[in-house]
Design a protein around this motif. Structure first.
Motif, PDB file in Angstrom:
ATOM      1  N   PRO A  41     -25.407 -23.502  23.985  1.00  0.00           N
ATOM      2  CA  PRO A  41     -25.638 -22.076  24.265  1.00  0.00           C
ATOM      3  C   PRO A  41     -27.123 -21.789  24.444  1.00  0.00           C
ATOM      4  O   PRO A  41     -27.964 -22.371  23.752  1.00  0.00           O
ATOM      5  CB  PRO A  41     -25.073 -21.370  23.029  1.00  0.00           C
ATOM      6  CG  PRO A  41     -24.067 -22.331  22.474  1.00  0.00           C
ATOM      7  CD  PRO A  41     -24.630 -23.697  22.742  1.00  0.00           C
ATOM      8  N   THR A  42     -27.444 -20.883  25.338  1.00  0.00           N
ATOM      9  CA  THR A  42     -28.848 -20.574  25.614  1.00  0.00           C
ATOM     10  C   THR A  42     -29.527 -19.904  24.431  1.00  0.00           C
ATOM     11  O   THR A  42     -30.751 -19.921  24.326  1.00  0.00           O
ATOM     12  CB  THR A  42     -28.969 -19.665  26.843  1.00  0.00           C
ATOM     13  OG1 THR A  42     -28.168 -18.489  26.646  1.00  0.00           O
ATOM     14  CG2 THR A  42     -28.485 -20.374  28.097  1.00  0.00           C
ATOM     15  N   PHE A  43     -28.736 -19.302  23.521  1.00  0.00           N
ATOM     16  CA  PHE A  43     -29.337 -18.585  22.404  1.00  0.00           C
ATOM     17  C   PHE A  43     -29.547 -19.454  21.171  1.00  0.00           C
ATOM     18  O   PHE A  43     -30.059 -18.973  20.158  1.00  0.00           O
ATOM     19  CB  PHE A  43     -28.480 -17.377  22.012  1.00  0.00           C
ATOM     20  CG  PHE A  43     -27.081 -17.736  21.588  1.00  0.00           C
ATOM     21  CD1 PHE A  43     -26.829 -18.260  20.333  1.00  0.00           C
ATOM     22  CD2 PHE A  43     -26.028 -17.554  22.461  1.00  0.00           C
ATOM     23  CE1 PHE A  43     -25.541 -18.598  19.958  1.00  0.00           C
ATOM     24  CE2 PHE A  43     -24.735 -17.899  22.087  1.00  0.00           C
ATOM     25  CZ  PHE A  43     -24.496 -18.417  20.829  1.00  0.00           C
ATOM     26  N   PHE A  44     -29.152 -20.730  21.221  1.00  0.00           N
ATOM     27  CA  PHE A  44     -29.335 -21.595  20.050  1.00  0.00           C
ATOM     28  C   PHE A  44     -30.801 -21.588  19.614  1.00  0.00           C
ATOM     29  O   PHE A  44     -31.712 -21.634  20.447  1.00  0.00           O
ATOM     30  CB  PHE A  44     -28.924 -23.023  20.388  1.00  0.00           C
ATOM     31  CG  PHE A  44     -27.535 -23.399  19.922  1.00  0.00           C
ATOM     32  CD1 PHE A  44     -26.604 -22.435  19.585  1.00  0.00           C
ATOM     33  CD2 PHE A  44     -27.164 -24.726  19.824  1.00  0.00           C
ATOM     34  CE1 PHE A  44     -25.333 -22.786  19.158  1.00  0.00           C
ATOM     35  CE2 PHE A  44     -25.897 -25.095  19.400  1.00  0.00           C
ATOM     36  CZ  PHE A  44     -24.975 -24.123  19.052  1.00  0.00           C
ATOM     37  N   SER A  45     -31.013 -21.554  18.311  1.00  0.00           N
ATOM     38  CA  SER A  45     -32.373 -21.655  17.789  1.00  0.00           C
ATOM     39  C   SER A  45     -32.880 -23.078  17.972  1.00  0.00           C
ATOM     40  O   SER A  45     -32.114 -24.011  18.233  1.00  0.00           O
ATOM     41  CB  SER A  45     -32.381 -21.292  16.295  1.00  0.00           C
ATOM     42  OG  SER A  45     -31.686 -22.286  15.547  1.00  0.00           O
ATOM     43  N   SER A  46     -34.184 -23.267  17.790  1.00  0.00           N
ATOM     44  CA  SER A  46     -34.748 -24.607  17.942  1.00  0.00           C
ATOM     45  C   SER A  46     -34.155 -25.560  16.911  1.00  0.00           C
ATOM     46  O   SER A  46     -33.939 -26.740  17.196  1.00  0.00           O
ATOM     47  CB  SER A  46     -36.275 -24.555  17.808  1.00  0.00           C
ATOM     48  OG  SER A  46     -36.660 -23.997  16.562  1.00  0.00           O
ATOM     49  N   GLU A  47     -33.859 -25.055  15.703  1.00  0.00           N
ATOM     50  CA  GLU A  47     -33.251 -25.899  14.679  1.00  0.00           C
ATOM     51  C   GLU A  47     -31.824 -26.302  15.074  1.00  0.00           C
ATOM     52  O   GLU A  47     -31.421 -27.457  14.866  1.00  0.00           O
ATOM     53  CB  GLU A  47     -33.228 -25.168  13.337  1.00  0.00           C
ATOM     54  CG  GLU A  47     -34.585 -24.944  12.702  1.00  0.00           C
ATOM     55  CD  GLU A  47     -35.344 -23.772  13.314  1.00  0.00           C
ATOM     56  OE1 GLU A  47     -36.548 -23.639  13.041  1.00  0.00           O
ATOM     57  OE2 GLU A  47     -34.726 -22.983  14.074  1.00  0.00           O
ATOM     58  N   GLN A  48     -31.072 -25.354  15.631  1.00  0.00           N
ATOM     59  CA  GLN A  48     -29.710 -25.666  16.067  1.00  0.00           C
ATOM     60  C   GLN A  48     -29.722 -26.657  17.232  1.00  0.00           C
ATOM     61  O   GLN A  48     -28.885 -27.553  17.302  1.00  0.00           O
ATOM     62  CB  GLN A  48     -28.984 -24.378  16.458  1.00  0.00           C
ATOM     63  CG  GLN A  48     -28.631 -23.498  15.274  1.00  0.00           C
ATOM     64  CD  GLN A  48     -28.049 -22.165  15.705  1.00  0.00           C
ATOM     65  OE1 GLN A  48     -28.490 -21.566  16.683  1.00  0.00           O
ATOM     66  NE2 GLN A  48     -27.058 -21.687  14.968  1.00  0.00           N
ATOM     67  N   ILE A  49     -30.670 -26.497  18.143  1.00  0.00           N
ATOM     68  CA  ILE A  49     -30.788 -27.431  19.266  1.00  0.00           C
ATOM     69  C   ILE A  49     -31.104 -28.831  18.749  1.00  0.00           C
ATOM     70  O   ILE A  49     -30.480 -29.824  19.163  1.00  0.00           O
ATOM     71  CB  ILE A  49     -31.879 -26.969  20.251  1.00  0.00           C
ATOM     72  CG1 ILE A  49     -31.469 -25.656  20.932  1.00  0.00           C
ATOM     73  CG2 ILE A  49     -32.134 -28.043  21.306  1.00  0.00           C
ATOM     74  CD1 ILE A  49     -32.584 -25.020  21.719  1.00  0.00           C
ATOM     75  N   ALA A  50     -32.074 -28.913  17.846  1.00  0.00           N
ATOM     76  CA  ALA A  50     -32.450 -30.224  17.300  1.00  0.00           C
ATOM     77  C   ALA A  50     -31.258 -30.891  16.625  1.00  0.00           C
ATOM     78  O   ALA A  50     -31.023 -32.095  16.798  1.00  0.00           O
ATOM     79  CB  ALA A  50     -33.615 -30.056  16.315  1.00  0.00           C
ATOM     80  N   HIS A  51     -30.482 -30.123  15.869  1.00  0.00           N
ATOM     81  CA  HIS A  51     -29.294 -30.675  15.209  1.00  0.00           C
ATOM     82  C   HIS A  51     -28.287 -31.162  16.239  1.00  0.00           C
ATOM     83  O   HIS A  51     -27.726 -32.264  16.111  1.00  0.00           O
ATOM     84  CB  HIS A  51     -28.659 -29.609  14.317  1.00  0.00           C
ATOM     85  CG  HIS A  51     -27.279 -29.964  13.861  1.00  0.00           C
ATOM     86  ND1 HIS A  51     -27.020 -30.978  12.962  1.00  0.00           N
ATOM     87  CD2 HIS A  51     -26.066 -29.453  14.213  1.00  0.00           C
ATOM     88  CE1 HIS A  51     -25.709 -31.063  12.759  1.00  0.00           C
ATOM     89  NE2 HIS A  51     -25.117 -30.157  13.510  1.00  0.00           N
ATOM     90  N   ALA A  52     -28.058 -30.365  17.283  1.00  0.00           N
ATOM     91  CA  ALA A  52     -27.074 -30.740  18.297  1.00  0.00           C
ATOM     92  C   ALA A  52     -27.500 -32.002  19.052  1.00  0.00           C
ATOM     93  O   ALA A  52     -26.685 -32.896  19.306  1.00  0.00           O
ATOM     94  CB  ALA A  52     -26.862 -29.584  19.277  1.00  0.00           C
ATOM     95  N   LEU A  53     -28.775 -32.094  19.400  1.00  0.00           N
ATOM     96  CA  LEU A  53     -29.251 -33.255  20.146  1.00  0.00           C
ATOM     97  C   LEU A  53     -29.174 -34.516  19.306  1.00  0.00           C
ATOM     98  O   LEU A  53     -28.776 -35.582  19.794  1.00  0.00           O
ATOM     99  CB  LEU A  53     -30.684 -33.014  20.620  1.00  0.00           C
ATOM    100  CG  LEU A  53     -30.886 -31.853  21.603  1.00  0.00           C
ATOM    101  CD1 LEU A  53     -32.354 -31.726  21.982  1.00  0.00           C
ATOM    102  CD2 LEU A  53     -30.031 -32.034  22.851  1.00  0.00           C
ATOM    103  N   THR A  54     -29.514 -34.396  18.034  1.00  0.00           N
ATOM    104  CA  THR A  54     -29.474 -35.569  17.158  1.00  0.00           C
ATOM    105  C   THR A  54     -28.042 -35.985  16.858  1.00  0.00           C
ATOM    106  O   THR A  54     -27.694 -37.168  16.925  1.00  0.00           O
ATOM    107  CB  THR A  54     -30.220 -35.266  15.846  1.00  0.00           C
ATOM    108  OG1 THR A  54     -31.574 -34.908  16.151  1.00  0.00           O
ATOM    109  CG2 THR A  54     -30.220 -36.476  14.938  1.00  0.00           C
TER     110      THR A  54
END
Length: 498
Positions: free
Chosen positions: A78-91
């Motif tokens: 989602p475009t609204f994911f926070s940077s922490e949520q993005i980092a978790h998803a990518l990892t």
């Protein structure tokens, strides 16, 4: 690359204008060629697991088709994911690279630009550290459930499962067979991905793909209704998918005299409970609204009202790929299902327990009454599904967002966001009293906590589909909720006994 293998690509057989965007029209042949080039380039670089955080548009579709053709894995964020949520998803997903809009900040942990893959689109590719994440065999898509915390849960889905659901939706809308679908939800939302993109491609219809800004989205949760109406008129769709909040915006605009495009023939509504009052208002406007129901673990839609088989108050009958039963009041679904979750957690064997309460009537229509975990019991021993009360509150033109609670209390409280900032507390209380007049006494709202700002996904108070994160909201406003019970009730009595 060898001959086309994906059913989605196989259906691109030369239509002059398959996809409509603000930049113009794109034909089947152009889409097919671009997706095959993208698949070839990914294969040459050994990339088969790609995360994306992109606006709606042709670039999203091309990337997804390329990965379907390659047999790879798409991780749409989602475009609204926070940077922490993005980092978790990518990892957690083990993505090899991430695609974002040009100019967007590089995600945390990315290692630099990756060339040779952009195909002229206004996107940038960033490499990611190698992560040995094992996905269930056959995973084609990792989609993130809303969850109740800031750390979303990754669900792994197979391509054939996604296409099974999309095919069932094509069959379900065959009485109308819409010839142009307008995508109004983010493509990272599984519902729009499957029911909007895939079902439309399989039915050989056109897809309108405006940007989220053109649709009227502002920030994480705002909506510019005039922009939404302008978008509807520009693309003249025959079908759209709406969450209840979007349906309410369209209904309110039409009630105030705004013209809707006469092209609309199929308005599917899902992602949350639709109150009977709102459905009645839509019917009064002759809007072709059909409510459905689904869940991520079943690859989206499992039930849908259809032309000739529709019943207000229900979410329709089960689609051919799904089998629904009710056990101890809880809806359970068998049929299409996820492969498992990121982190190695498997979906339990047997029917999926949805956590939703409901029943199936004698004609096979499914009725969803609320979430088991959300039901609260008042001090008088009455069970209340807050979704029911909230859907009635949100049908009122002065109320934009609501969360209701009353566990072990003599009366109920609502955390409310008014539709207009200039609405004073007295007017807010009158609006709630008007809704109360149609509710039984145990379900009425007697106390109000006024939220100072709309609930938003960026603040962790809304899900990707716009549903309230109930626990997060009640925790955030715990002090105000407690204080409301130390004072007299703030909503005037309706004088009605229900």
């Amino acid at each position: 690359m060898s001959a086309v293998t994906s059913p989605l690509m196989a259906g691109l057989q030369g239509r002059n204008a398959r996809v409509l965007t603000p930049q113009g029209e794109t034909s089947d042949a152009q889409i097919r060629a671009r997706a095959l080039r993208m698949a070839d380039r990914l294969a040459l670089q050994g990339i088969d697991r790609v995360a994306s955080q992109l606006d709606n548009g042709l670039h999203w579709l091309i990337l997804d088709l390329a990965l379907r053709e390659l047999g790879g894995v798409h991780v749409p964020l989602p475009t609204f994911f926070s940077s922490e949520q993005i980092a978790h998803a990518l990892t957690s997903s083990g993505a090899q690279c991430v695609v974002t809009a040009i100019g967007a900040p590089a995600p945390v942990g990315s290692r630099g630009a990756l060339g040779g893959l952009d195909d002229g689109a206004l996107v940038q590719w960033q490499t990611l550290p190698a992560a040995a994440v094992t996905l269930p065999t056959g995973t084609a898509c990792v989609t993130y459930t809303s969850g109740t915390t800031g750390r979303p849960k990754g669900v792994c889905l197979a391509a054939d499962t996604l296409l099974t659901v999309a095919s069932a939706l094509v069959q379900g809308s065959s009485a109308i067979s819409p010839r142009r679908h307008l995508c109004l939800m983010p493509l990272s939302t599984l519902l729009e991905n499957v029911a909007g993109l895939y079902a439309t491609l399989l039915s050989d219809a056109q897809i309108a793909l405006p940007s989220l800004a053109e649709i009227g989205y502002t920030g994480a949760s705002g909506l510019n209704v005039p922009a939404l109406l302008q978008c509807l008129h520009r693309y003249q769709p025959e079908s759209v998918i709406l969450v209840p909040q979007l349906l309410l915006a369209v209904v309110m605009a039409a009630e105030r005299g705004a013209a809707l495009p006469p092209s609309l023939r199929y308005i599917a509504v899902g992602g949350g409970r639709v109150g009977p009052t709102l459905l009645g208002r839509a019917r009064a406007l002759d809007l072709p609204v059909f409510e459905g129901y689904g869940l991520t673990e079943c690859a989206s839609v499992v039930c849908l009202n259809q032309p000739g088989a529709s019943r207000d108050g229900s979410v329709g009958k089960a689609l051919p790929h799904a089998r629904l039963t009710v056990v101890n009041g809880e809806i359970q679904v068998d049929g299409a299902r996820a492969l498992g979750y990121l982190g190695g957690e498997r979906c339990p064997d047997g029917p999926i327990r949805t956590g939703d309460l409901g029943h199936i009537d004698a004609d096979g229509f499914v009725h969803v009454t609320g979430r088991r975990k959300n039901v609260f019991i008042t001090a008088f021993g009455r069970n209340v599904s807050p979704e029911w009360v909230e859907s009635e509150l949100l049908a009122h033109p002065d109320l934009a967002q609501a969360v209701v609670w009353g566990e072990a209390q003599a009366d109920n409280v609502a955390v409310l966001v008014p539709r207009r900032a200039d609405l004073d507390d007295a007017a807010l209380a009158r609006a709630v009293a008007e809704v109360n007049a149609g509710l039984p006494d145990y379900a009425r709202v007697s106390r109000i906590v006024r939220a100072p700002a709309p609930f938003s996904a960026s603040a962790g108070l809304l899900t990707a589909n716009g549903r309230p994160r109930r626990d997060a909201i009640l925790s955030h406003f715990q002090a105000e909720v407690d204080a409301s019970y130390r004072h007299p009730a703030s909503v005037p009595s309706t004088g009605v006994s229900a």
